[in-house]
Design an enzyme around this catalytic site. Structure first.
Site, PDB file in Angstrom:
ATOM      1  N   HIS A 466      13.136  71.949  -5.218  1.00 24.66           N
ATOM      2  CA  HIS A 466      13.469  73.354  -5.437  1.00 24.66           C
ATOM      3  C   HIS A 466      12.436  74.057  -6.324  1.00 24.66           C
ATOM      4  CE1 HIS A 466      16.179  76.809  -6.510  1.00 24.66           C
ATOM      5  NE2 HIS A 466      16.485  76.651  -5.237  1.00 24.66           N
ATOM      6  N   LYS A 468       9.033  75.886  -7.525  1.00 26.77           N
ATOM      7  CA  LYS A 468       8.110  76.812  -6.882  1.00 26.77           C
ATOM      8  C   LYS A 468       6.942  77.039  -7.834  1.00 26.77           C
ATOM      9  CE  LYS A 468      12.487  78.691  -5.696  1.00 26.77           C
ATOM     10  NZ  LYS A 468      12.964  77.710  -4.774  1.00 26.77           N
ATOM     11  N   ASP A 473      -7.380  76.043  -9.060  1.00 30.34           N
ATOM     12  CA  ASP A 473      -8.587  75.546  -9.735  1.00 30.34           C
ATOM     13  C   ASP A 473      -8.290  74.907 -11.094  1.00 30.34           C
ATOM     14  OD1 ASP A 473     -10.178  76.343  -7.626  1.00 30.34           O
ATOM     15  OD2 ASP A 473     -10.699  78.273  -8.512  1.00 30.34           O
TER      16      ASP A 473
END
Length: 569
Positions: A466, A468, A473
């Site tokens: 779940h 996100k 870089d």
């Protein structure tokens, strides 16, 4: 799932064909079943407390910054375990003197939430103003009990983009909203938890047992960030904009007198902590209709009620420049006048990804790129930028329709050189058993659920990704509520923090790579089709079809795939 339900999913997922068929079947009942929202609703405007430095939490930020001799005015701590996620929220509630502002897609009426809301009730009684802005979709059935807190002194609850109709049946509310399916599909997905405009939390978590490792059936592997200082002013400004929007309805304007009477007369649930019994006749928030403790209240919740709050004076803080990516409330509204479709939170994230020079690491539970994102991925690969994605496997995905959309893109993504990893549903591999509980440290324990909020383990439950996050870089970390899919881009409102810090980005990258190495399959495209490769030394094996997914689930996805449009997933 085939249709939105008050289940534990974070997303109202219904394929377009389902709504069309349902609309035709129920057309005869539509006219009589349609209900409407109240007009001329009175909303008293309010704003965030504008002098955070005059509170203990604000003074603590200044003290921590002075000790660190930091040039940046914003500080951050990764919350990479359920213990850190739970105790940090306790710390903000206990430390608040002036205000608590919460904005969530879902607050479930269960054990962990009872602890948090009971502490908020206590804070309100000592004079803290509590504002809770909640998307309306899940406020039905047992979860509607959360709304009872709105009738406490010093507490206000508003519901965003509400559905008309009774709260006892989601089906009835959906039936009453069939005349406006598009509006029903648009949801406020933002997640903010702010204390005294000085400290705040954002990330993937809603509030409920499954987000704090305490559910017996399914637990989400998630990631939050605790923020302090100047960036919190941006978080509060976003909250205020949604709070004062015309789509935010006070609970009292939506609950009819019989509903209010029923909610107020529910018998009290047993307290999770005898030492914190509510005073007087005010009733606890999370309870079953029968007045007993909810079925998923376990010993975990009893222990969690006694968990000490995180020590904010000792929490590791990284001071760094940051900015808030956030959608305008009008994105969820009935029209598009306020919102430039090229200026959403996800579009801002995609613009940042486009600037990558070496590497992009992506965690997205629901990964349905669409044409524009696929072009971006192809451009990155042409420039030699490594792109690695961690998403759910079919077995770990709580939304089969989303997997039906994602799998359309797997062959092309693999062909262009994007590395795809799919998380296992097994709780041990996902870190559900014996996780680190690192409370923001840059350990190599993986994005771990750790132990449940109170310390007990839930090895019987299924793990579902779940978190996100996007790491660019190893220098830029983006953590928030948005997925890389068309629902987040076009329909839901979202929020995320963009933090420019090499050390914090590296810590996030280490967490992601530990998940690659321990609990995820890597996909390969061979002459005979897809193959799921287990990491070296893993206790699980390679597979040539959706691993761990039962036959009926695979058949369901096959059935959904031809009919599920990407933007509805």
């Amino acid at each position: 799932m085939l249709a939105p339900s008050p289940s534990r999913s974070d997303r109202p997922r219904a394929p377009g064909w389902f709504w069309r068929v349902l609309a035709l079947l129920l057309l005869s009942a539509w006219g009589s079943a349609c209900s409407s929202l109240p007009a001329n609703v009175e909303r008293t405007p309010s704003r965030a407390f504008d002098a955070p430095d005059q509170t203990n939490l604000g003074r603590l930020v200044q003290s921590r910054r002075a000790q660190a001799r930091a040039r940046s005015e914003s500080g951050f701590t990764l919350l990479d375990s359920v213990d850190a996620a739970f105790t940090s929220r306790l710390a903000l509630i206990e430390g608040a003197q002036r205000s608590l502002d919460l904005q969530y897609y879902a607050i479930h009426a269960d054990a962990s939430t009872e602890v948090l809301l009971d502490r908020m009730r206590t804070a309100a009684r000592r004079g803290v103003r509590v504002r809770i802005l909640l998307d309306d979709f899940n406020t039905v059935g047992e979860d509607a009990q959360v709304l009872r807190l709105a009738f406490e002194p010093n507490v206000e609850i508003r519901l965003f983009n509400p559905l008309p109709g009774p709260r006892g049946s989601l089906f009835g509310r959906i039936l009453g909203s069939l005349h406006d399916v598009e509006s029903m599909q648009k949801r406020m997905h933002n997640k903010l938890f702010i204390a005294d405009n000085a400290w705040g939390i954002t990330g993937g978590r809603n509030l409920g047992d499954e987000y704090f490792g305490g559910d017996q059936k399914s637990n989400f592997v998630d990631l939050d960030v605790l923020a302090a200082g100047a960036i919190v002013r941006q978080m509060s400004a976003s909250f205020d904009r949604y709070w004062n929007d015309e789509l935010a309805y006070p609970v009292q304007a939506l609950l009819k007198p019989p509903d209010l009477e029923r909610l107020q007369k529910e018998p009290a649930a047993k307290s999770s902590d005898p030492a914190r019994e509510p005073a007087g006749n005010v009733q606890p928030v999370s309870m079953s209709p029968s007045g007993t403790v909810l079925p998923n209240v376990t010993a975990t919740a009893v222990v969690s009620a006694r968990r000490p709050p995180m020590d904010l004076q000792r929490a590791p803080i990284t001071w760094a420049p940051a900015v808030l990516l956030v959608d305008k409330p009008g994105k969820v509204g009935p029209g598009d006048d306020e919102v430039d479709r090229r200026d959403t939170a996800v579009d801002g994230l995609l613009h940042l990804i486009q600037q990558a020079q070496r590497e992009v690491l992506i965690i997205s539970p629901y990964f349905v790129p669409g044409a524009d994102m696929m072009k971006l991925m192809a451009e990155l690969r042409r420039r030699g930028v490594a792109v690695r994605v961690l998403t759910n496997s079919l077995a770990s995905n709580d939304a089969p329709a989303a997997h039906a959309g994602y799998r359309r893109y797997r062959p092309d993504l693999l062909a262009m050189g994007v590395e795809l990893y799919e998380m296992r549903a097994d709780p041990a591999s996902a870190g559900l058993e014996g996780g680190s509980g690192s409370s923001g440290s840059s350990s190599n324990a993986g994005i771990s659920l750790g132990s449940a909020a109170g310390g007990s383990k839930s090895g019987r439950s299924r793990a579902s990704l779940h978190s996100k996050a996007v790491i660019i870089d190893r220098h830029l970390a983006v953590i928030g509520s948005m997925n890389l899919d068309l629902r987040s881009q076009l329909k839901n409102s979202e929020v995320g923090l963009v933090i420019r810090s090499q050390s914090l980005a590296q810590a996030c990258a280490s967490l992601i790579e530990s998940s690659f190495a321990r609990g995820a399959y890597r996909l390969e495209q061979g002459p005979e089709g897809l193959r799921w490769r287990a990491p070296p030394g893993a206790p699980f094996q390679d597979a040539t079809s959706e691993p761990e997914a039962p036959l009926k689930l695979r058949l369901l996805v096959n059935l959904l795939a031809p009919f599920a449009p990407d933007e509805m997933l």
